[in-house]
Design an enzyme around this catalytic site. Structure first.
Site, mmCIF file in Angstrom:
data_model
loop_
_atom_site.group_PDB
_atom_site.id
_atom_site.type_symbol
_atom_site.label_atom_id
_atom_site.label_comp_id
_atom_site.label_asym_id
_atom_site.label_seq_id
_atom_site.Cartn_x
_atom_site.Cartn_y
_atom_site.Cartn_z
ATOM 1 N N LYS A 77 -11.051 22.677 -37.302
ATOM 2 C CA LYS A 77 -12.118 22.464 -36.323
ATOM 3 C C LYS A 77 -13.396 23.087 -36.867
ATOM 4 C CE LYS A 77 -8.657 22.925 -32.674
ATOM 5 N NZ LYS A 77 -7.580 23.448 -33.558
ATOM 6 N N THR B 275 15.535 26.056 -37.558
ATOM 7 C CA THR B 275 14.231 25.645 -38.053
ATOM 8 C C THR B 275 13.288 26.827 -37.989
ATOM 9 O OG1 THR B 275 12.386 24.105 -37.704
ATOM 10 C CG2 THR B 275 13.608 24.791 -35.749
ATOM 11 N N GLU C 27 13.879 18.937 -34.789
ATOM 12 C CA GLU C 27 14.216 18.778 -33.375
ATOM 13 C C GLU C 27 14.539 17.338 -32.977
ATOM 14 O OE1 GLU C 27 11.519 22.425 -33.648
ATOM 15 O OE2 GLU C 27 11.728 20.473 -34.642
ATOM 16 N N TRP D 147 -13.200 17.594 -35.640
ATOM 17 C CA TRP D 147 -11.850 17.782 -36.147
ATOM 18 C C TRP D 147 -11.771 17.132 -37.527
ATOM 19 C CZ3 TRP D 147 -7.273 17.113 -32.202
ATOM 20 C CH2 TRP D 147 -7.414 18.066 -31.184
#
Length: 555
Positions: free
Chosen positions: A448, A190, A337, A453
């Site tokens: 940000k 990956t 994963e 956010w």
């Protein structure tokens, strides 16, 4: 003193059944031996043939000296050969390395050396890559050719055999050994934002449990989009990428018909959809966008096609377009994963009669955790679980029996991945009162600005609903006053190529400000109109490259 748990007593003659990949083949060979497996428009055979070919491949590889623990690499398009390799290579105790053919030659070289590949099965299209890196491959001893036509390609790569000839000469029965179910079965790499690709790996036990968990998730619950034995399956996610999300294993267990498209070409994909009557697929948003915007797609009946979207967030605009074409579309979520399945945006039976807009709210969510997956959304700083209010953000951390146990030869990064005994996804999400997750951004991609956010994924979903927008990517760019500000890179639909402007997009987004869907500070200051957006090797929006292009002033 606390009482201890009681372990079962095993009779001396009792058999401990290991969860090995070979066990997945028992049912389809009995249940549906004459079902078809199709490769493009050039080959079809049955499950009985598949089983014989798996045996022949195992026989051939062992006769070439492949031993348990050796690594065998495959460089191929999505094909019946890949399906055979999914089983035969791990079933002899070797490790299957599914090489990402879309990486740069330098990265492919790194992964093959890092994985310690011994034998390489290589499609003729990738011989030039192997030829270029071969002097630097440290462990490869044998190359096997995978070719399409009758002619053998000209190459300086020393080919020990051609795949079909090799199988023809091999015996069609093989006594597959039994060994520890925790033996490594597969590995692949990956890519991150920095450094070399990282190797993840999975055991036989993990792949079997993932297959069973996914099978239950896709077929065991009522609602649209189910995958069952009567379906006709065609992957549009590369088989080198997390085993095509593990769905070929599920399709095999169910005895479903497989259709493999080879290289992804819109005309071939659409042809197979029609001629083979494909009913179930999975892909990233960019691939579905490519198919739906292909001129050839206008005359194709896509009604009833079931498609799981993963890899990136499903934009609402694309989901609406798919539903309007009759496609049963919904989201799946996972990572390299995580083998990869963690959640599905399941439309539950009581939601089936909802109108399209209300269903879109569900289908574009990240989804509900599937069986055997334990997910927490926790505050990034305190690590306390956030309330299920559909608003409070936190990082997704997870436990499941099929998560990679680390990165190959990377102990420090492995510990970072598994901090606190939970696998850290790096995805920021909230959870609503019904338990549905909604990813709002990657931890590294959240914008940000002025202490707030802003979700780049949410902005992309809003912008995608504009009638003139074909594709969109939103990134944060440095700002002296606010820290960061969002920038949108937009590809217009052909009919709007000369008329779409940043001002019209700002005006469109104002209605979402007015109804409270987004704050006025969330509206991008800049809109860059482009012909195409950079993508990663697996078709995701490449925000690292986008940010670099913007920083360099390249529009």
């Amino acid at each position: 003193m606390d009482k201890q748990v009681r372990l079962v007593t095993q009779s001396p003659s009792a058999y401990s059944y290991p969860l090995l990949l070979k066990q997945l083949l028992h049912t389809p060979i009995i249940y549906n031996p004459d079902q078809e497996i199709v490769y493009r428009d050039s080959l079809r055979y049955t499950y009985k043939d598949l089983y014989a070919r798996i045996n022949r491949l195992a026989s051939a590889l062992t006769s070439m000296g492949v031993k348990p623990g050796d690594t065998v690499a495959v460089l191929d398009w999505d094909s019946h050969r890949y399906l055979e390799s999914f089983f035969a290579i791990p079933m002899i105790g070797a490790v299957l390395h599914t090489v990402n053919i879309r990486l740069s030659p330098e990265q492919i070289l790194f992964t093959m050396n890092h994985a310690e590949d011994k034998v390489v099965l290589v499609h003729e299209d990738f011989l030039p890559i192997i030829d270029a890196i071969r002097p630097h491959l440290k462990t490869v001893e044998t190359y096997i050719l995978l070719k399409e036509g009758p002619e053998k390609p000209a190459t300086s790569v020393p080919l020990a055999a051609e795949y079909e000839e090799m199988l023809t000469q091999a015996v069609d029965s093989f006594d597959f050994p039994e060994f520890d179910e925790n033996a490594k079965a597969t590995t692949f790499y990956t890519t991150g934002t920095t450094g070399d690709p990282k190797g993840v790996y999975y055991s036989h036990r993990q792949l079997v449990l993932h297959t069973l968990g996914m099978a239950i998730s896709l077929s065991g619950f009522s609602g649209p989009g189910r995958f069952q034995s009567a379906d006709i399956y065609m992957p549009i996610t590369p088989m080198f990428h997390v085993h095509a999300w593990g769905v070929p294993f599920v399709a095999t267990v169910l005895g479903a018909k497989h259709v493999y498209p080879g290289r992804y070409e819109p005309a071939m994909l659409l042809k197979l959809l029609q001629t083979e009557k494909v009913t179930f697929s999975h892909c990233v948003p960019t691939i579905l966008h490519m198919i739906l915007t292909s001129p050839a797609a206008k005359d194709v009946d896509l009604n009833g096609w079931k498609v799981i979207i993963g890899g990136s967030a499903l934009p609402r605009g694309l989901a609406k377009l798919a539903l309007e074409r009759g496609i049963q579309i919904y989201t799946g979520y996972g990572m390299s994963e995580t083998c990869p399945l963690l959640t599905l945006a399941t439309v539950q039976s009581h939601m089936v009669d909802w109108d399209m807009e209300r269903q879109l709210d569900i289908r574009t969510k990240t989804g509900l955790p599937v069986p055997l997956v334990n997910i927490r959304v926790q505050d990034v700083v305190s690590e306390k679980e956030v309330p299920k209010d559909g608003r409070t953000p936190g990082e997704i951390v997870v436990r499941a029996p099929w998560l990679t146990q680390g990165y190959f030869k990377e102990p420090e990064k492995s510990e970072e991945l598994w901090g606190g005994g939970w696998l850290h996804t790096g995805d920021i999400a909230n959870v609503d009162p019904s338990g549905y997750l909604q990813i709002t951004d990657r931890l590294k991609d959240v914008i940000k600005t002025g202490g707030e956010w802003i979700s780049s994924l949410y902005l992309e979903s809003l912008i995608s609903q504009h009638e003139a927008v074909s594709e969109v990517a939103v990134v944060g760019i440095p700002d002296e006053k606010w820290g960061e500000r969002p920038l949108a890179m937009v590809v217009p639909k052909p009919d709007f190529k000369d008329t779409l402007s940043g001002d019209s997009l700002k005006s469109f987004l104002q209605k979402f400000v007015d109804d409270g869907s987004v704050s006025k500070w969330g509206i991008p200051d800049n809109f860059v109109i482009v012909d195409q957006i950079p993508k990663t090797s697996v078709g995701k929006l490449d925000k690292k490259v986008i940010k670099k292009r913007v920083a360099e002033g390249i529009k």
